[in-house]
Enzyme design. Structure first.
Site, PDB file in Angstrom:
ATOM      1  N   GLN A 100       0.842  -1.199   0.000  1.00  0.00           N
ATOM      2  CA  GLN A 100       0.000   0.000   0.000  1.00  0.00           C
ATOM      3  C   GLN A 100       0.875   1.247   0.000  1.00  0.00           C
ATOM      4  O   GLN A 100       1.729   1.423   0.878  1.00  0.00           O
ATOM      5  CB  GLN A 100      -0.926   0.035   1.218  1.00  0.00           C
ATOM      6  CG  GLN A 100      -1.911   1.194   1.153  1.00  0.00           C
ATOM      7  CD  GLN A 100      -2.773   1.323   2.393  1.00  0.00           C
ATOM      8  OE1 GLN A 100      -2.305   1.744   3.436  1.00  0.00           O
ATOM      9  NE2 GLN A 100      -4.033   0.945   2.278  1.00  0.00           N
ATOM     10  N   TYR A 180      -6.095  10.972   4.233  1.00  0.00           N
ATOM     11  CA  TYR A 180      -4.741  11.308   3.796  1.00  0.00           C
ATOM     12  C   TYR A 180      -4.791  12.020   2.446  1.00  0.00           C
ATOM     13  O   TYR A 180      -5.859  12.367   1.957  1.00  0.00           O
ATOM     14  CB  TYR A 180      -3.889  10.047   3.791  1.00  0.00           C
ATOM     15  CG  TYR A 180      -3.754   9.468   5.187  1.00  0.00           C
ATOM     16  CD1 TYR A 180      -3.172  10.224   6.213  1.00  0.00           C
ATOM     17  CD2 TYR A 180      -4.248   8.206   5.505  1.00  0.00           C
ATOM     18  CE1 TYR A 180      -3.083   9.720   7.508  1.00  0.00           C
ATOM     19  CE2 TYR A 180      -4.151   7.699   6.795  1.00  0.00           C
ATOM     20  CZ  TYR A 180      -3.577   8.462   7.799  1.00  0.00           C
ATOM     21  OH  TYR A 180      -3.498   7.974   9.072  1.00  0.00           O
ATOM     22  N   ARG A 227      -7.733   1.870  -2.567  1.00  0.00           N
ATOM     23  CA  ARG A 227      -8.454   1.748  -1.298  1.00  0.00           C
ATOM     24  C   ARG A 227      -9.160   3.061  -0.992  1.00  0.00           C
ATOM     25  O   ARG A 227      -8.539   4.134  -1.036  1.00  0.00           O
ATOM     26  CB  ARG A 227      -7.526   1.396  -0.144  1.00  0.00           C
ATOM     27  CG  ARG A 227      -8.260   1.191   1.203  1.00  0.00           C
ATOM     28  CD  ARG A 227      -7.310   0.637   2.252  1.00  0.00           C
ATOM     29  NE  ARG A 227      -7.872   0.528   3.580  1.00  0.00           N
ATOM     30  CZ  ARG A 227      -8.592  -0.493   4.047  1.00  0.00           C
ATOM     31  NH1 ARG A 227      -8.885  -1.500   3.239  1.00  0.00           N
ATOM     32  NH2 ARG A 227      -9.033  -0.515   5.282  1.00  0.00           N
ATOM     33  N   GLY A 315      -8.880  -6.541   9.923  1.00  0.00           N
ATOM     34  CA  GLY A 315      -7.660  -5.931  10.410  1.00  0.00           C
ATOM     35  C   GLY A 315      -7.144  -6.549  11.686  1.00  0.00           C
ATOM     36  O   GLY A 315      -6.330  -7.466  11.671  1.00  0.00           O
TER      37      GLY A 315
END
Length: 358
Positions: A100, A180, A227, A315
């Site tokens: 990622q 982000y 994502r 996760g």
């Protein structure tokens, strides 16, 4: 309920994965100060190679993109070479692993970037405080990116993609979730631009669309994924016109032959998941959040498949259960994750979670 078998193989882009279980990306902050992957990181992912698909922790493409201490990078040849031990370990264990790619944008602090200011669409500070080597500090206002700096950042994502492929990764992923840099371009509150990178829906999705295509040009479309976290408010994000944004974005990318779309579902927004499933013709990976925690991992997998996912990403369950696939097949029992060891520290809470007895 879906009739998809969670343990059936699936073609995902350039590779076939062994099952429909994915390990979601999770920041663990165990890299060196120079952003190098370590032998412990290699062992961590090797232990979890029973996942059909692993997506690594967020990995910064440049020093400017760094947001947290001791996170790994992929902007230099040395960083890429340090990842080879990780991909080798996962492949030897029969797993598939994608890297990622990350840029924090306005998040983070100059003290972690050699004094470099953050870069963002506009000079709007993130709310609250951030982790630094010297404790928690307020987010400072970032520098608004010039058009040239935007293009250079897109090129950095492409270079990082090529480096990731050279390090043996099966694919790369653009982290456009959780507030982000890419999602900052989507948000009206963080993107005040009036040029081709802001204003209209078409302009606000442009950074993500062009970055994904640059990455695909370097790594191959069938080794590139995206994502997203539609409607998320993490890091002070407020998209305003979420459905319009993502319908337009997926309309642009749906025909590009990407490996998969990875959705981190925002609690209470299963309707958005249904819209995304309808709009996306390819493989959909879903990290489901419809039911309040705690919820058994096997129930979350069933819920995600019922929502139309081809692959279900979890996760913390993978963090605490290296052999999660076997535990899901048995419907438990499950180790509980120790949140005090999530970020940084030693191999405790990283490599020492117990496996099921034989």
């Amino acid at each position: 309920m879906s009739d998809i078998n969670a343990f059936s193989p699936l073609r995902v882009g350039a590779t076939t994965i062994a099952n429909r279980l994915a390990m979601a990306p999770m920041t663990r902050s165990r890299a060196t100060e120079d952003g190098l992957a370590t032998a412990s990181i290699a062992e961590y992912y090797r232990q979890r190679a029973g996942a059909g698909l692993i997506v690594t922790e967020a990995t910064q493409i440049s020093l400017r993109g760094k947001a947290y201490p001791t996170t790994p990078g992929i902007g230099t040849l040395a960083q890429a070479q340090s990842w080879q031990q990780v991909t080798d370990a996962v492949h030897e264990a029969g797993g598939t692993i994608h890297l990622q790619l990350f840029h924090g944008g306005r998040t983070g602090h100059p003290s972690m970037r050699g004094g470099l200011d953050g870069h963002a669409p506009s000079a709007v500070a993130a709310p609250g405080q951030t982790f630094t080597p010297d404790g928690m500090k307020d987010h400072p206002a970032p520098a608004a990116m010039t058009a040239e700096e935007i293009q250079e950042t897109i090129r950095e994502f492409a270079v990082a993609s090529a480096l990731a492929v050279s390090a043996g990764f099966d694919g790369v992923q653009l982290h456009a979730a959780n507030g982000y840099l890419p999602q900052q371009f989507l948000c009206r509150d963080t993107n005040l631009r009036t040029d081709e990178w802001g204003g209209s829906t078409e302009n606000r999705i442009r950074f993500i669309v062009e970055t994904v295509r640059a990455m695909a040009g370097a790594a191959g479309a069938d080794r590139t994924s995206l994502r997203i976290s539609p409607a998320s408010t993490i890091q002070g994000i407020n998209e305003h016109n979420t459905e319009e944004l993502y319908e337009a974005m997926l309309g642009e990318l749906a025909g590009d032959g990407l490996a998969f779309l990875d959705v981190s579902e925002t609690p209470g927004h299963r309707d958005l998941t249904a819209m995304l499933r309808k709009s996306w013709p390819g493989v959909l990976v879903l990290n489901p959040h419809r039911v309040a925690e705690p919820e058994a991992p096997h129930d979350r997998v069933a819920d995600g498949l019922a929502a139309g996912a081809d692959v279900v990403a979890l996760g913390a369950a993978w963090l605490a259960n290296p052999d999660l696939a076997e535990r899901i097949a048995r419907r438990g029992p499950y180790n509980e994750a120790d949140s005090s060891t999530f970020y940084g520290g030693t191999d405790q809470g990283y490599l020492d979670y117990p496996l099921l007895a034989a």
